[in-house]
Write a protein that holds these residues in place. Structure first.
Motif, PDB file in Angstrom:
ATOM      1  N   VAL A 203       0.739  -1.110  -0.180  1.00 51.71           N
ATOM      2  CA  VAL A 203      -0.308   0.108   0.086  1.00 51.71           C
ATOM      3  C   VAL A 203       0.949   1.242  -0.102  1.00 51.71           C
ATOM      4  CG1 VAL A 203      -1.362   1.502   1.356  1.00 51.71           C
ATOM      5  CG2 VAL A 203      -2.127  -0.985   1.026  1.00 51.71           C
ATOM      6  N   VAL A 204       1.908   1.209   0.784  1.00 43.73           N
ATOM      7  CA  VAL A 204       2.950   2.451   0.825  1.00 43.73           C
ATOM      8  C   VAL A 204       3.347   2.712  -0.214  1.00 43.73           C
ATOM      9  CG1 VAL A 204       4.825   3.560   1.979  1.00 43.73           C
ATOM     10  CG2 VAL A 204       2.814   2.435   3.514  1.00 43.73           C
ATOM     11  N   GLU A 205       4.164   1.683  -0.673  1.00 47.37           N
ATOM     12  CA  GLU A 205       4.848   1.855  -2.040  1.00 47.37           C
ATOM     13  C   GLU A 205       3.954   1.932  -3.385  1.00 47.37           C
ATOM     14  OE1 GLU A 205       8.827  -0.322  -0.498  1.00 47.37           O
ATOM     15  OE2 GLU A 205       7.809  -0.999  -2.172  1.00 47.37           O
ATOM     16  N   GLU A 206       2.855   1.529  -3.568  1.00 48.88           N
ATOM     17  CA  GLU A 206       2.142   1.612  -4.575  1.00 48.88           C
ATOM     18  C   GLU A 206       1.480   3.047  -4.609  1.00 48.88           C
ATOM     19  OE1 GLU A 206       1.619  -0.443  -7.313  1.00 48.88           O
ATOM     20  OE2 GLU A 206       2.844  -1.671  -6.675  1.00 48.88           O
ATOM     21  N   SER A 207       1.471   3.371  -3.514  1.00 54.12           N
ATOM     22  CA  SER A 207       0.780   5.127  -3.310  1.00 54.12           C
ATOM     23  C   SER A 207       1.278   5.933  -4.559  1.00 54.12           C
ATOM     24  CB  SER A 207       0.585   5.336  -2.212  1.00 54.12           C
ATOM     25  OG  SER A 207       1.859   5.740  -1.562  1.00 54.12           O
ATOM     26  N   ARG A 208       2.776   5.768  -4.443  1.00 57.66           N
ATOM     27  CA  ARG A 208       3.738   6.376  -5.336  1.00 57.66           C
ATOM     28  C   ARG A 208       3.438   5.922  -6.905  1.00 57.66           C
ATOM     29  NH1 ARG A 208       7.354   5.749  -0.997  1.00 57.66           N
ATOM     30  NH2 ARG A 208       8.178   3.797  -1.968  1.00 57.66           N
ATOM     31  N   HIS A 209       3.275   4.790  -7.106  1.00 58.14           N
ATOM     32  CA  HIS A 209       2.827   4.241  -8.402  1.00 58.14           C
ATOM     33  C   HIS A 209       1.572   4.848  -8.977  1.00 58.14           C
ATOM     34  CE1 HIS A 209       5.679   0.383  -7.382  1.00 58.14           C
ATOM     35  NE2 HIS A 209       6.191   1.503  -7.290  1.00 58.14           N
ATOM     36  N   MET A 210       0.665   5.047  -7.938  1.00 55.50           N
ATOM     37  CA  MET A 210      -0.553   5.521  -8.487  1.00 55.50           C
ATOM     38  C   MET A 210      -0.700   6.829  -8.989  1.00 55.50           C
ATOM     39  SD  MET A 210      -3.380   3.144  -6.183  1.00 55.50           S
ATOM     40  CE  MET A 210      -2.816   3.561  -4.547  1.00 55.50           C
ATOM     41  N   LYS A 211       0.054   7.584  -8.139  1.00 58.30           N
ATOM     42  CA  LYS A 211       0.265   9.104  -8.444  1.00 58.30           C
ATOM     43  C   LYS A 211       0.777   9.004  -9.689  1.00 58.30           C
ATOM     44  CE  LYS A 211       1.488  13.293  -7.957  1.00 58.30           C
ATOM     45  NZ  LYS A 211       0.487  14.503  -8.233  1.00 58.30           N
ATOM     46  N   PHE A 212       1.837   8.570 -10.067  1.00 58.25           N
ATOM     47  CA  PHE A 212       2.768   8.418 -11.270  1.00 58.25           C
ATOM     48  C   PHE A 212       1.643   8.158 -12.510  1.00 58.25           C
ATOM     49  CE2 PHE A 212       5.670   6.703 -14.524  1.00 58.25           C
ATOM     50  CZ  PHE A 212       6.260   7.740 -14.866  1.00 58.25           C
ATOM     51  N   ALA A 213       0.891   6.909 -12.248  1.00 57.02           N
ATOM     52  CA  ALA A 213       0.010   6.424 -13.353  1.00 57.02           C
ATOM     53  C   ALA A 213      -0.919   7.603 -13.664  1.00 57.02           C
ATOM     54  CB  ALA A 213      -0.578   5.296 -12.846  1.00 57.02           C
ATOM     55  N   ARG A 214      -1.680   8.226 -12.628  1.00 50.72           N
ATOM     56  CA  ARG A 214      -2.700   9.182 -12.846  1.00 50.72           C
ATOM     57  C   ARG A 214      -2.081  10.335 -13.553  1.00 50.72           C
ATOM     58  NH1 ARG A 214      -7.264   9.339  -9.412  1.00 50.72           N
ATOM     59  NH2 ARG A 214      -7.433   7.594  -7.919  1.00 50.72           N
ATOM     60  N   ASP A 215      -0.818  10.984 -13.252  1.00 55.59           N
ATOM     61  CA  ASP A 215      -0.138  11.950 -14.218  1.00 55.59           C
ATOM     62  C   ASP A 215       0.019  11.579 -15.193  1.00 55.59           C
ATOM     63  OD1 ASP A 215      -0.494  13.502 -11.854  1.00 55.59           O
ATOM     64  OD2 ASP A 215       1.764  13.393 -10.978  1.00 55.59           O
ATOM     65  N   GLU A 216       0.423  10.381 -15.843  1.00 52.91           N
ATOM     66  CA  GLU A 216       0.910   9.899 -16.986  1.00 52.91           C
ATOM     67  C   GLU A 216      -0.413   9.772 -17.868  1.00 52.91           C
ATOM     68  OE1 GLU A 216       4.232   9.353 -18.486  1.00 52.91           O
ATOM     69  OE2 GLU A 216       4.423  10.689 -16.975  1.00 52.91           O
ATOM     70  N   THR A 217      -1.380   9.371 -17.321  1.00 55.07           N
ATOM     71  CA  THR A 217      -2.560   9.330 -18.081  1.00 55.07           C
ATOM     72  C   THR A 217      -3.099  10.601 -18.411  1.00 55.07           C
ATOM     73  OG1 THR A 217      -3.208   7.229 -16.758  1.00 55.07           O
ATOM     74  CG2 THR A 217      -4.980   8.520 -17.836  1.00 55.07           C
ATOM     75  N   ARG A 218      -3.351  11.383 -17.495  1.00 53.55           N
ATOM     76  CA  ARG A 218      -3.728  12.906 -17.451  1.00 53.55           C
ATOM     77  C   ARG A 218      -2.887  13.471 -18.797  1.00 53.55           C
ATOM     78  NH1 ARG A 218      -3.873  13.591 -11.901  1.00 53.55           N
ATOM     79  NH2 ARG A 218      -6.146  13.486 -11.108  1.00 53.55           N
ATOM     80  N   ARG A 219      -1.329  13.505 -18.857  1.00 52.17           N
ATOM     81  CA  ARG A 219      -0.327  13.767 -19.710  1.00 52.17           C
ATOM     82  C   ARG A 219      -0.729  13.188 -21.115  1.00 52.17           C
ATOM     83  NH1 ARG A 219       4.691  12.891 -21.853  1.00 52.17           N
ATOM     84  NH2 ARG A 219       4.785  10.925 -20.739  1.00 52.17           N
ATOM     85  N   HIS A 220      -0.818  12.074 -21.279  1.00 54.19           N
ATOM     86  CA  HIS A 220      -0.958  11.615 -22.429  1.00 54.19           C
ATOM     87  C   HIS A 220      -2.196  11.790 -23.213  1.00 54.19           C
ATOM     88  CE1 HIS A 220       2.606   8.778 -22.816  1.00 54.19           C
ATOM     89  NE2 HIS A 220       2.588   8.629 -21.422  1.00 54.19           N
ATOM     90  N   LEU A 221      -3.217  12.063 -22.476  1.00 56.66           N
ATOM     91  CA  LEU A 221      -4.688  12.564 -22.855  1.00 56.66           C
ATOM     92  C   LEU A 221      -4.780  14.011 -23.392  1.00 56.66           C
ATOM     93  CD1 LEU A 221      -7.103  10.451 -20.372  1.00 56.66           C
ATOM     94  CD2 LEU A 221      -6.885  10.007 -22.969  1.00 56.66           C
ATOM     95  N   GLU A 222      -3.859  14.978 -23.036  1.00 59.21           N
ATOM     96  CA  GLU A 222      -3.798  16.053 -23.179  1.00 59.21           C
ATOM     97  C   GLU A 222      -4.171  16.616 -24.492  1.00 59.21           C
ATOM     98  OE1 GLU A 222      -0.450  17.948 -21.555  1.00 59.21           O
ATOM     99  OE2 GLU A 222      -1.031  17.901 -19.726  1.00 59.21           O
ATOM    100  N   LYS A 223      -3.616  15.514 -25.776  1.00 63.38           N
ATOM    101  CA  LYS A 223      -3.601  15.978 -27.037  1.00 63.38           C
ATOM    102  C   LYS A 223      -4.617  14.822 -27.793  1.00 63.38           C
ATOM    103  CE  LYS A 223       0.662  18.691 -27.130  1.00 63.38           C
ATOM    104  NZ  LYS A 223       1.921  18.842 -27.655  1.00 63.38           N
ATOM    105  N   ALA A 224      -5.073  14.113 -26.769  1.00 63.37           N
ATOM    106  CA  ALA A 224      -5.949  12.946 -27.605  1.00 63.37           C
ATOM    107  C   ALA A 224      -7.135  13.276 -28.089  1.00 63.37           C
ATOM    108  CB  ALA A 224      -6.120  11.746 -26.325  1.00 63.37           C
TER     109      ALA A 224
END
Length: 308
Positions: A203-224
């Motif tokens: 849980v502790v370590e995956e919280s960072r991974h989820m933060k990164f996944a959310r940011d990457e998802t938003r970033r890739h969708l910006e020009k979609a």
């Protein structure tokens, strides 16, 4: 429990590259400050105490059914241990897919950048988690549960062709669903202590991974565009369905000494478990809706997986 939440975002209006660098840098700092070594943190030596559950009983696929009420306390505990081991095995399967997608995403990118180094840090975390899950499942007295062959082959295709928001949003779905149930398990004193430790680490370590996944998802969708968003929303939903429906292998009932046919039937119709899954995924669905990834075709698969 110590928090792995990163510091507030930089000011709006900063260049995208600077923003991405700042997020990755802060995630690296968090990983350096708060990470665990499962080899030393988890009690691998103490024999399994069968007076404990393997997971919170409320999360069992049979909890609340007529069959559950007929089971002895020992049978219930054995079932939750087998189910926890199955969830761990599914986690290993998807973490292997995740690692390959992340490696492919950063291939030939600048290794001096914080984003590249964070991606390698995430992969290193996932390697440790997979070993931890494997050792945990074995200590629970479970066999190597594997997804259905069709799911394995779909995963093989997905890890090869998925890119951008499709890859990162699917990663997010898998991690969010596992995160919610593990937060309950790690606080539950009915759960065997070494499993609680495993859940806490994840849980502790995956919280960072989820933060990164959310940011990457938003970033890739910006020009979609509309079409790309529609296609990827569908792909993410299908991947989510396969992942979620693969979490508890039907063999857990046989290995727990239950009537497999009856158990499968009652689990499939278990409204308590369906309701628990829907309520636990409310935040995830809200994110997907905000990213405009909750299209009507996608909703069909989320409903079939009992996520909405």
């Amino acid at each position: 429990m110590a928090s792995s939440t990163v510091r507030p975002e930089i000011q709006d209006g900063a260049p995208d590259e600077d923003r991405d660098h700042d997020v990755a840098r802060r995630l690296l700092e968090s990983a350096a400050t708060l990470s665990y070594d499962p080899v030393t943190e988890v009690d691998w030596e103490t024999p399994l105490d069968k007076d404990f559950h393997g997971a919170s009983p409320e999360w069992s696929t049979l909890y609340g059914t007529a069959y559950w009420r007929e089971l002895t306390d020992a049978q219930r505990k054995e079932l939750t241990r087998q189910e926890a081991a199955s969830v761990a095995s599914t986690g290993i399967w998807f973490e292997m897919i995740l690692q390959q997608m992340v490696l492919r995403d950063i291939y030939a990118k600048d290794p001096t950048q914080a984003g590249f180094q964070w991606a390698l840090t995430e992969i290193a975390d996932e390697c440790r988690h997979s070993i931890m899950f494997a050792r945990g499942a074995r200590k629970l007295g479970a066999p190597a549960y594997r997804p259905h062959r069709i799911a394995v082959e779909l995963g093989r295709v997905f890890k090869t062709v998925a890119f951008g928001e499709a890859a990162y949003a699917a990663i997010l779905v898998a991690e969010e669903v596992l995160d919610v149930m593990q937060r309950d398990w790690m606080r539950d004193e009915r759960v065997v202590p070494f499993v609680r430790t495993i859940n806490n680490i994840h849980v502790v370590e995956e919280s960072r991974h989820m933060k990164f996944a959310r940011d990457e998802t938003r970033r890739h969708l910006e020009k979609a565009g509309w079409l790309r968003r529609q296609i990827h929303a569908f792909v993410i939903a299908v991947a989510s369905y396969v992942i979620v429906t693969s979490m508890v292998n039907k063999d857990v009932y046989t290995n727990a000494g239950l009537d497999r046919k009856r158990a499968v039937g009652e689990a499939k119709a278990n409204e308590h478990h369906k309701s628990l899954m829907r309520s636990s995924c409310a935040g995830l669905m809200e994110f997907l809706a905000s990213a405009r990834l909750l299209t009507k075709p996608a909703q069909m698969f989320y409903k079939r997986a009992n996520l909405i």
